[in-house]
Design an enzyme around this catalytic site. Structure first.
Site, mmCIF file in Angstrom:
data_model
loop_
_atom_site.group_PDB
_atom_site.id
_atom_site.type_symbol
_atom_site.label_atom_id
_atom_site.label_comp_id
_atom_site.label_asym_id
_atom_site.label_seq_id
_atom_site.Cartn_x
_atom_site.Cartn_y
_atom_site.Cartn_z
ATOM 1 N N THR A 22 73.210 18.923 32.205
ATOM 2 C CA THR A 22 74.528 19.398 31.818
ATOM 3 C C THR A 22 74.581 19.464 30.297
ATOM 4 O OG1 THR A 22 76.892 18.987 31.914
ATOM 5 C CG2 THR A 22 75.493 17.053 32.086
ATOM 6 N N HIS A 23 75.139 20.574 29.788
ATOM 7 C CA HIS A 23 75.082 20.849 28.347
ATOM 8 C C HIS A 23 76.475 21.276 27.875
ATOM 9 C CE1 HIS A 23 73.246 22.005 24.560
ATOM 10 N NE2 HIS A 23 74.025 23.071 24.585
ATOM 11 N N ARG A 63 66.906 13.436 25.295
ATOM 12 C CA ARG A 63 65.486 13.629 24.979
ATOM 13 C C ARG A 63 65.012 14.917 25.616
ATOM 14 N NH1 ARG A 63 63.506 9.474 21.559
ATOM 15 N NH2 ARG A 63 64.939 7.765 21.964
ATOM 16 N N ILE A 64 64.115 15.576 24.934
ATOM 17 C CA ILE A 64 63.471 16.745 25.534
ATOM 18 C C ILE A 64 62.377 16.227 26.462
ATOM 19 C CG2 ILE A 64 62.104 18.802 25.057
ATOM 20 C CD1 ILE A 64 63.660 18.832 22.309
ATOM 21 N N LEU A 65 62.418 16.664 27.702
ATOM 22 C CA LEU A 65 61.451 16.168 28.689
ATOM 23 C C LEU A 65 60.120 16.881 28.511
ATOM 24 C CD1 LEU A 65 64.058 15.978 31.537
ATOM 25 C CD2 LEU A 65 62.763 14.025 30.635
ATOM 26 N N ASP A 80 63.940 23.960 32.334
ATOM 27 C CA ASP A 80 62.601 24.562 32.336
ATOM 28 C C ASP A 80 61.852 24.007 31.124
ATOM 29 O OD1 ASP A 80 63.535 25.930 30.146
ATOM 30 O OD2 ASP A 80 63.323 27.925 31.006
ATOM 31 N N ASP A 118 67.095 23.777 26.656
ATOM 32 C CA ASP A 118 68.367 24.334 27.155
ATOM 33 C C ASP A 118 68.249 25.832 27.463
ATOM 34 O OD1 ASP A 118 69.537 21.795 26.813
ATOM 35 O OD2 ASP A 118 70.025 22.233 24.734
HETATM 36 C C1 GRF Z 1 77.824 15.225 27.644
HETATM 37 O O1 GRF Z 1 78.792 16.076 27.086
HETATM 38 C C2 GRF Z 1 76.498 15.928 27.786
HETATM 39 O O2 GRF Z 1 76.601 17.266 28.127
HETATM 40 C C3 GRF Z 1 75.969 15.787 26.382
HETATM 41 O O3 GRF Z 1 76.286 14.466 26.023
HETATM 42 C C4 GRF Z 1 77.473 14.081 26.701
HETATM 43 C C5 GRF Z 1 77.182 12.803 27.425
HETATM 44 O O4 GRF Z 1 78.361 12.208 27.865
HETATM 45 N N1 GRF Z 1 74.562 16.089 26.308
HETATM 46 P P1 GRF Z 1 78.355 10.932 28.818
HETATM 47 O O5 GRF Z 1 77.290 9.971 28.318
HETATM 48 O O6 GRF Z 1 78.093 11.398 30.224
HETATM 49 O O7 GRF Z 1 79.745 10.354 28.663
#
Ligand code: GRF
Length: 203
Positions: A109-110, A92-94, A142, A146
């Site tokens: 993490t992306h 979700r976008i915060l 931010d 992303d």
């Molecule tokens: C991760 O690769 C994250 O970067 C992306 O969705 C995935 C989630 O994986 N947005 P998990 O739920 O931690 O296994």
């Protein structure tokens, strides 16, 4: 504090790291936007969890306020305890108010090398663009999607003909230790969280 939406393999890696002696952070609680299967990892580690569903609120701002309140309630920190909110597969976008309250102590993490391939389908988009290389990024959230300051990145080559699922799995194998080490380094102060100068001042 970790926020998830899905299977929670990144959460599991953080919980396992935090259970090791010497890891400098602990997971105080796990939040989700629905019945995420990954919440089972929190129970397995005896970490409290909560769900704040967007559908229970009339708009995104109200949902964001409720999510922030749930985080504060579950964190139960002493005044000087630092809080880091980690979006680990939280899809979700915060809302802006939420970001203002927690950023720069709010990371994501992306599964791509930002600024390439932002958004919810980063792995698919990288394949569709014919990228020969992609990766994973840990960054400060931010008020964009992303777009926040990059903290850590790792790159990997795309195999010819590789499926989205296979590539995402290889990315996640890099992503889990990258995130665990980034949180460790933030906790020890080795990795500084510099606020985005475009954001209104936050704590
Ligand atoms: C991760 O690769 C994250 O970067 C992306 O969705 C995935 C989630 O994986 N947005 P998990 O739920 O931690 O296994």
């Amino acid at each position: 504090m970790v926020l998830i939406s899905g299977g929670g393999s990144n959460l599991k890696a953080l919980l396992e790291a935090a259970s090791q002696p010497g890891y400098p952070a602990r997971i105080v609680a796990v939040g989700a936007d629905g019945d995420a299967p990954g919440l089972a990892h929190a129970s397995a580690h005896h970490v409290p969890s909560f769900i704040v569903r967007p559908t229970d609120y009339s708009n995104r701002a109200e949902w964001g306020d409720a999510l922030a309140a749930a985080i504060r309630e579950h964190a139960q920190l002493a005044v000087d305890d630092p809080l880091l909110v980690v979006s680990a597969g939280f899809m979700r976008i915060l809302p802006g108010g939420f970001v203002q309250e927690f950023s720069p102590h709010l990371i994501n993490t992306h599964p791509a090398l930002l600024p390439s391939f932002p958004g919810a389908n980063a792995v698919r988009d990288a394949l569709a663009a014919g990228a020969t290389e992609t990766g994973v990024t840990v960054h400060i959230i931010d008020d964009g999607v992303d777009t926040g300051p990059v903290l850590r990145q790792l790159r990997l080559s795309v195999h010819p003909g590789e499926s989205e699922e296979a590539l995402h799995e290889r990315i996640k194998q890099l992503e889990r230790p990258l995130l665990v080490n980034a949180v460790r380094d933030i906790a020890t102060g080795t990795l500084a969280l510099e606020p985005n100068s475009d954001l209104p001042s936050s704590r």
